[in-house]
Enzyme design. Structure first.
Site, PDB file in Angstrom:
ATOM      1  N   HIS A  51      15.269  52.755  25.393  1.00 33.52           N
ATOM      2  CA  HIS A  51      15.318  51.429  26.023  1.00 33.52           C
ATOM      3  C   HIS A  51      16.372  51.497  27.122  1.00 33.52           C
ATOM      4  O   HIS A  51      17.323  52.271  27.024  1.00 33.52           O
ATOM      5  CB  HIS A  51      15.725  50.424  24.941  1.00 33.52           C
ATOM      6  CG  HIS A  51      15.710  48.995  25.343  1.00 33.52           C
ATOM      7  ND1 HIS A  51      16.737  48.413  26.037  1.00 33.52           N
ATOM      8  CD2 HIS A  51      14.798  48.023  25.128  1.00 33.52           C
ATOM      9  CE1 HIS A  51      16.455  47.128  26.230  1.00 33.52           C
ATOM     10  NE2 HIS A  51      15.284  46.860  25.689  1.00 33.52           N
ATOM     11  N   ASP A  70      20.756  54.143  18.353  1.00 35.51           N
ATOM     12  CA  ASP A  70      20.299  52.802  18.674  1.00 35.51           C
ATOM     13  C   ASP A  70      19.360  52.380  17.545  1.00 35.51           C
ATOM     14  O   ASP A  70      18.231  52.856  17.453  1.00 35.51           O
ATOM     15  CB  ASP A  70      19.573  52.842  20.031  1.00 35.51           C
ATOM     16  CG  ASP A  70      18.910  51.515  20.377  1.00 35.51           C
ATOM     17  OD1 ASP A  70      18.827  50.636  19.502  1.00 35.51           O
ATOM     18  OD2 ASP A  70      18.465  51.368  21.532  1.00 35.51           O
ATOM     19  N   GLN A  84      15.396  48.849  16.564  1.00 36.25           N
ATOM     20  CA  GLN A  84      14.032  48.687  16.033  1.00 36.25           C
ATOM     21  C   GLN A  84      13.888  49.267  14.627  1.00 36.25           C
ATOM     22  O   GLN A  84      12.776  49.310  14.097  1.00 36.25           O
ATOM     23  CB  GLN A  84      13.014  49.338  16.983  1.00 36.25           C
ATOM     24  CG  GLN A  84      12.946  48.715  18.358  1.00 36.25           C
ATOM     25  CD  GLN A  84      12.433  47.271  18.345  1.00 36.25           C
ATOM     26  OE1 GLN A  84      11.923  46.766  17.340  1.00 36.25           O
ATOM     27  NE2 GLN A  84      12.591  46.583  19.469  1.00 36.25           N
ATOM     28  N   LYS A  92      16.886  40.825  15.769  1.00 38.93           N
ATOM     29  CA  LYS A  92      15.703  41.627  15.431  1.00 38.93           C
ATOM     30  C   LYS A  92      15.627  41.858  13.919  1.00 38.93           C
ATOM     31  O   LYS A  92      14.768  42.583  13.437  1.00 38.93           O
ATOM     32  CB  LYS A  92      15.752  42.973  16.163  1.00 38.93           C
ATOM     33  CG  LYS A  92      15.578  42.832  17.676  1.00 38.93           C
ATOM     34  CD  LYS A  92      15.415  44.184  18.312  1.00 38.93           C
ATOM     35  CE  LYS A  92      15.657  44.193  19.799  1.00 38.93           C
ATOM     36  NZ  LYS A  92      14.699  43.457  20.590  1.00 38.93           N
ATOM     37  N   CYS A 143      11.142  47.209  28.870  1.00 41.37           N
ATOM     38  CA  CYS A 143      12.502  47.693  29.202  1.00 41.37           C
ATOM     39  C   CYS A 143      12.627  49.191  28.938  1.00 41.37           C
ATOM     40  O   CYS A 143      13.661  49.662  28.420  1.00 41.37           O
ATOM     41  CB  CYS A 143      13.586  46.938  28.446  1.00 41.37           C
ATOM     42  SG  CYS A 143      13.532  45.176  28.710  1.00 41.37           S
TER      43      CYS A 143
END
Ligand code: C6P
Length: 436
Positions: A153, A230, A233, A256, A394
């Protein structure tokens, strides 16, 4: 024991008898997690959009919020509001305790060793920027390398471009395969003793790919690189244990994971965090201030300058209670079954191309259709009350690598049902009818 739901090869994925089996399995797991009751905890799932019941399939962008979070935030503003870490009055002391209890909850949720390794941020983006500014920039120099991957991202790319520009370090990008997996045949070429930082996503927000985070971390540590994951997700979809992964940093966003916007989690190993400079300065991050010198607070407060997002922290605590009440292993099992059903049903739609691997994946399903632009797909689906995302998500360098200007993306969460997948497929057939 649930029967295997699908044949584990792309070729084997057809609209054959497995569909029925996999539907039964999703329904079985739905009963096990009490899907109907679970859904009733999310008031927004009961609304209508354009005269149709809402089918919310944009969970990778943000998830919906459970009633317990809405109640907790309401209660906080109605009965508990004060500032934290400042007052020595009843409300402030009580709220400070609650605020710190949420830190403990986050620590448990991601398996960190000690509470001081958890820093509250605005979200994943701020977490990565904090690490880039306070950890990487002061340490990197010409000759060093930063490694990211093609599936990042922008939040996990642009901060590293800036660090590279300012420090003289070189930014390198690990390739992916045409199937949307990291191309590990390049790993030895890209990871070397020049690599000081390896920053990569746990799960791709476009491809849904689950990366082998433990192995990648091990490989990076063998060459002395610091690992930043990261987790945006992954956090709401897979059980995460930062000690098992052994990463040095892990970042995620509250919104999220069924929590509020504007709140995020940064995990860093305590010895590393302790050595870092503050990201922002001001109130709350100090032990002692003289006109010409300041002694900073210990971690994590050194990184939480100013009045924090208290509402966000309270809400995040409720979101974690919700996730724990369902159980992360149940969540990942249910979502895996649901997405495998969705993947197979998508293949029924003529002219569809699913982007990303069949496995290992989460419930981020990107696709294109030969008859319609992703924006048109999204618009037709919207008329049916179905919310998906269309665009570059993104991740423009990834889209360029895939040779696509955009994809349509349906992304799933624990409250989505097999019936909602069926509605998605029905609406895609309608897209085909209109544009085909
Ligand atoms: N992806 C999506 O629709 P923030 O905005 O800071 O909460 O999260 C940024 C971010 C970082 N990494 C990954 C892998 C992400 O998916 C995201 C956010 C959303 O895909 C909004 S662009």
């Amino acid at each position: 024991m649930i029967e295997p739901l699908y044949i584990k090869s792309r070729e084997g994925l057809s609209t054959g008898p497995n569909i029925g089996k996999s539907r039964t399995a999703v329904e079985y797991l739905a009963r096990k997690i009490g899907l109907e009751t679970l859904r009733s905890n999310f008031p927004i799932l009961g609304i209508s959009v354009r005269g149709k019941p809402l089918v919310y399939l944009d969970n990778a962008a943000t998830t919906q919020k459970p009633q317990m979070l809405i109640d907790a935030v309401n209660r906080y503003y109605s009965r508990e509001n004060a500032n934290v870490h400042r007052g020595i009055h009843y409300l402030s002391e009580k709220l400070t305790d609650r605020y710190e209890e949420v830190r403990t909850k986050v620590r448990g949720f991601i398996g960190a060793k000690v509470d001081c390794e958890i820093v509250f941020t605005k979200g994943t983006t701020e977490g990565i920027n904090l690490i880039a500014s306070s950890f990487a920039l002061p340490r990197l120099k010409q000759g060093d390398e930063i490694l990211v991957t093609y599936m990042e991202h922008h939040s996990n790319l642009i901060p590293w471009q800036i660090v590279a520009q300012k420090s003289g370090a070189k930014l390198r990008v690990l390739p992916i395969t045409d199937d949307g997996l990291l191309d590990l045949s390049y790993i030895d070429e890209f990871l070397s003793d020049r690599t000081k930082i390896f920053a990569f996503t746990y799960v791709s927000n476009v491809l849904g790919t689950i990366n082998p985070v433990r192995d990648l971390t091990k490989r990076a540590h063998e060459v002395g690189a610091v690992v930043i994951i990261d987790g945006a997700q992954a956090i709401a979809h897979l059980p995460v244990n930062v000690q098992e992964i052994d990463c040095d940093f892990f970042v995620a966003s509250g919104h999220k994971m069924y929590g509020p916007t504007g709140i995020g989690i940064l995990y860093g190993k305590a010895p590393i965090l302790s050595e870092m400079e503050p990201y922002q300065t001001g109130g709350s991050m100090i032990l002692n201030v003289k006109l010409d010198n300041t002694i900073y607070a210990h971690i994590p407060h050194k990184f939480e300058a100013g009045t924090p997002n208290i509402e966000g922290v309270i809400g995040l605590g409720s979101a974690i209670d919700f996730l724990n009440s369902v159980g992360m292993y149940n969540i990942s099992a249910y979502e895996e079954a649901l997405v495998s059903y969705a993947y197979q049903r998508l293949l029924e739609v003529p002219g569809i191309n699913i982007v990303g691997p069949f496995e290992p994946r989460t419930g981020v399903l990107s696709f294109t259709m030969d008859c319609a632009h992703p924006h048109d797909i999204s618009q037709i689906l919207d008329e049916e009350g179905i919310a998906i995302r269309a665009g570059h998500h993104c991740a423009q360098p990834l889209m360029e690598r895939l040779g696509l200007p955009a994809t349509a993306r349906a992304s799933f969460a624990i409250y989505n049902s097999v019936e909602e997948v069926d509605l998605l497929i029905k609406a895609l057939h309608k897209v085909r009818k209109i544009f085909g």
